[in-house]
Design an enzyme around this catalytic site. Structure first.
Site, PDB file in Angstrom:
ATOM      1  N   HIS A   1       7.664   1.210 -10.482  1.00  0.00           N
ATOM      2  CA  HIS A   1       6.451   0.882  -9.731  1.00  0.00           C
ATOM      3  C   HIS A   1       5.267   1.298 -10.571  1.00  0.00           C
ATOM      4  O   HIS A   1       5.292   2.338 -11.220  1.00  0.00           O
ATOM      5  CB  HIS A   1       6.410   1.584  -8.366  1.00  0.00           C
ATOM      6  CG  HIS A   1       6.676   3.059  -8.425  1.00  0.00           C
ATOM      7  ND1 HIS A   1       7.941   3.574  -8.617  1.00  0.00           N
ATOM      8  CD2 HIS A   1       5.844   4.128  -8.333  1.00  0.00           C
ATOM      9  CE1 HIS A   1       7.871   4.903  -8.625  1.00  0.00           C
ATOM     10  NE2 HIS A   1       6.613   5.260  -8.457  1.00  0.00           N
TER      11      HIS A   1
ATOM     12  N   VAL B   1      10.410   8.065  -7.074  1.00  0.00           N
ATOM     13  CA  VAL B   1      11.231   6.934  -6.608  1.00  0.00           C
ATOM     14  C   VAL B   1      11.769   6.188  -7.836  1.00  0.00           C
ATOM     15  O   VAL B   1      10.979   5.671  -8.652  1.00  0.00           O
ATOM     16  CB  VAL B   1      10.401   5.970  -5.727  1.00  0.00           C
ATOM     17  CG1 VAL B   1      11.280   4.814  -5.252  1.00  0.00           C
ATOM     18  CG2 VAL B   1       9.794   6.718  -4.535  1.00  0.00           C
TER      19      VAL B   1
ATOM     20  N   ASN C   1       4.600   6.506 -13.507  1.00  0.00           N
ATOM     21  CA  ASN C   1       5.297   7.777 -13.687  1.00  0.00           C
ATOM     22  C   ASN C   1       6.760   7.487 -14.024  1.00  0.00           C
ATOM     23  O   ASN C   1       7.393   6.662 -13.373  1.00  0.00           O
ATOM     24  CB  ASN C   1       5.208   8.610 -12.404  1.00  0.00           C
ATOM     25  CG  ASN C   1       3.784   9.007 -12.074  1.00  0.00           C
ATOM     26  OD1 ASN C   1       3.025   9.366 -12.966  1.00  0.00           O
ATOM     27  ND2 ASN C   1       3.406   8.932 -10.811  1.00  0.00           N
TER      28      ASN C   1
ATOM     29  N   HIS D   1       1.310   2.312 -10.040  1.00  0.00           N
ATOM     30  CA  HIS D   1       0.285   2.652  -9.057  1.00  0.00           C
ATOM     31  C   HIS D   1      -1.013   2.012  -9.524  1.00  0.00           C
ATOM     32  O   HIS D   1      -1.398   2.182 -10.686  1.00  0.00           O
ATOM     33  CB  HIS D   1       0.042   4.165  -9.000  1.00  0.00           C
ATOM     34  CG  HIS D   1       1.217   5.004  -8.612  1.00  0.00           C
ATOM     35  ND1 HIS D   1       1.310   5.632  -7.393  1.00  0.00           N
ATOM     36  CD2 HIS D   1       2.346   5.340  -9.281  1.00  0.00           C
ATOM     37  CE1 HIS D   1       2.433   6.326  -7.335  1.00  0.00           C
ATOM     38  NE2 HIS D   1       3.078   6.167  -8.472  1.00  0.00           N
TER      39      HIS D   1
ATOM     40  N   ARG E   1       0.833  -1.202   0.000  1.00  0.00           N
ATOM     41  CA  ARG E   1       0.000   0.000   0.000  1.00  0.00           C
ATOM     42  C   ARG E   1       0.870   1.255   0.000  1.00  0.00           C
ATOM     43  O   ARG E   1       1.897   1.308   0.678  1.00  0.00           O
ATOM     44  CB  ARG E   1      -0.941  -0.005   1.208  1.00  0.00           C
ATOM     45  CG  ARG E   1      -1.967  -1.128   1.091  1.00  0.00           C
ATOM     46  CD  ARG E   1      -3.271  -0.854   1.812  1.00  0.00           C
ATOM     47  NE  ARG E   1      -4.266  -1.865   1.438  1.00  0.00           N
ATOM     48  CZ  ARG E   1      -5.175  -1.692   0.480  1.00  0.00           C
ATOM     49  NH1 ARG E   1      -5.280  -0.549  -0.167  1.00  0.00           N
ATOM     50  NH2 ARG E   1      -6.015  -2.670   0.180  1.00  0.00           N
ATOM     51  N   ASP E   2       0.434   2.242  -0.785  1.00  0.00           N
ATOM     52  CA  ASP E   2       1.137   3.522  -0.828  1.00  0.00           C
ATOM     53  C   ASP E   2       1.017   4.200   0.536  1.00  0.00           C
ATOM     54  O   ASP E   2      -0.051   4.184   1.156  1.00  0.00           O
ATOM     55  CB  ASP E   2       0.551   4.421  -1.924  1.00  0.00           C
ATOM     56  CG  ASP E   2       1.467   5.575  -2.274  1.00  0.00           C
ATOM     57  OD1 ASP E   2       2.033   5.577  -3.378  1.00  0.00           O
ATOM     58  OD2 ASP E   2       1.619   6.486  -1.419  1.00  0.00           O
ATOM     59  N   ILE E   3       2.108   4.799   0.986  1.00  0.00           N
ATOM     60  CA  ILE E   3       2.141   5.419   2.324  1.00  0.00           C
ATOM     61  C   ILE E   3       1.294   6.695   2.371  1.00  0.00           C
ATOM     62  O   ILE E   3       0.865   7.112   3.454  1.00  0.00           O
ATOM     63  CB  ILE E   3       3.608   5.710   2.724  1.00  0.00           C
ATOM     64  CG1 ILE E   3       3.750   5.777   4.226  1.00  0.00           C
ATOM     65  CG2 ILE E   3       4.150   6.952   2.034  1.00  0.00           C
ATOM     66  CD1 ILE E   3       5.193   5.716   4.706  1.00  0.00           C
TER      67      ILE E   3
HETATM   68  P1  AMP Z   1       6.130   8.319  -7.979  1.00  0.00           P
HETATM   69  O1  AMP Z   1       5.936   9.812  -7.918  1.00  0.00           O
HETATM   70  O2  AMP Z   1       5.369   7.676  -9.090  1.00  0.00           O
HETATM   71  O3  AMP Z   1       7.607   7.952  -7.981  1.00  0.00           O
HETATM   72  O4  AMP Z   1       5.472   7.739  -6.668  1.00  0.00           O
HETATM   73  C1  AMP Z   1       6.154   7.348  -5.535  1.00  0.00           C
HETATM   74  C2  AMP Z   1       5.109   6.903  -4.550  1.00  0.00           C
HETATM   75  O5  AMP Z   1       5.749   6.199  -3.496  1.00  0.00           O
HETATM   76  C3  AMP Z   1       4.304   8.027  -3.898  1.00  0.00           C
HETATM   77  O6  AMP Z   1       2.916   7.820  -4.170  1.00  0.00           O
HETATM   78  C4  AMP Z   1       4.630   7.897  -2.413  1.00  0.00           C
HETATM   79  O7  AMP Z   1       3.528   8.194  -1.574  1.00  0.00           O
HETATM   80  C5  AMP Z   1       5.046   6.443  -2.315  1.00  0.00           C
HETATM   81  N1  AMP Z   1       5.939   6.112  -1.200  1.00  0.00           N
HETATM   82  C6  AMP Z   1       7.056   6.767  -0.827  1.00  0.00           C
HETATM   83  N2  AMP Z   1       7.632   6.151   0.225  1.00  0.00           N
HETATM   84  C7  AMP Z   1       6.855   5.073   0.498  1.00  0.00           C
HETATM   85  C8  AMP Z   1       6.909   4.044   1.482  1.00  0.00           C
HETATM   86  N3  AMP Z   1       7.885   3.987   2.397  1.00  0.00           N
HETATM   87  N4  AMP Z   1       5.939   3.093   1.482  1.00  0.00           N
HETATM   88  C9  AMP Z   1       4.937   3.147   0.583  1.00  0.00           C
HETATM   89  N5  AMP Z   1       4.832   4.092  -0.373  1.00  0.00           N
HETATM   90  C10 AMP Z   1       5.772   5.043  -0.407  1.00  0.00           C
END
Ligand code: AMP
Length: 124
Positions: free
Chosen positions: A107, A103, A94, A109, A34-36
């Site tokens: 990944h 990140v 993204n 979403h 799950r997204d944080i």
């Molecule tokens: P992006 O902008 O597509 O790289 O999205 C990165 C996503 O990672 C964002 O939606 C953040 O909320 C999510 N995120 C960052 N750190 C964590 C974490 N420790 N656990 C879960 N999701 C995370």
């Protein structure tokens, strides 16, 4: 262009067990959690366990086994969340600077549980 992988990114740390995550599904080559900072009632990230920066990096260099596992993991999460058949969802990858990727580990979403609006906001 080569894809330099930064093994200090937050998802690499999750994969090494250095920081916790809320796991939805783990398979041989993939992890879904799950997204944080969820942006919808269901907001799950699916990542490959291998060191891939972007979807195209993965799609062009990962093994067939990794690609099948990852693709099936996305489908399985949709099933687990009751999205298929259902009210639908959005799958987003993204990528890079223009795609506003925070990140640098591939990944997707999976967003669901509410009307998500148009794919992109108006240009401005
Ligand atoms: P992006 O902008 O597509 O790289 O999205 C990165 C996503 O990672 C964002 O939606 C953040 O909320 C999510 N995120 C960052 N750190 C964590 C974490 N420790 N656990 C879960 N999701 C995370």
């Amino acid at each position: 262009m080569a894809h330099d992988y930064d093994d200090q990114n937050i998802f690499a740390k999750i994969l090494r067990g250095e920081i916790p995550n809320s796991t939805v599904l783990e398979t041989e080559h993939s992890l879904a959690f799950r997204d944080i900072a969820p942006q919808a009632p269901d907001h799950v990230l699916v990542i490959p366990k291998g060191s891939y920066v972007t979807y195209d990096h993965f799609a062009t260099t990962a093994s067939d086994a990794e690609i099948v596992d990852y693709t099936r993991a996305v489908g399985k999460v949709c099933e687990m969340l009751g999205l298929t058949p259902g009210d639908g969802y959005r799958l987003i990858a993204n990528t890079g600077r223009n795609g506003v990727q925070d990140v640098p580990h591939l990944h997707v979403h999976i967003l669901a549980g509410r009307r998500l609006g148009r794919m992109l906001p108006p240009q401005g």
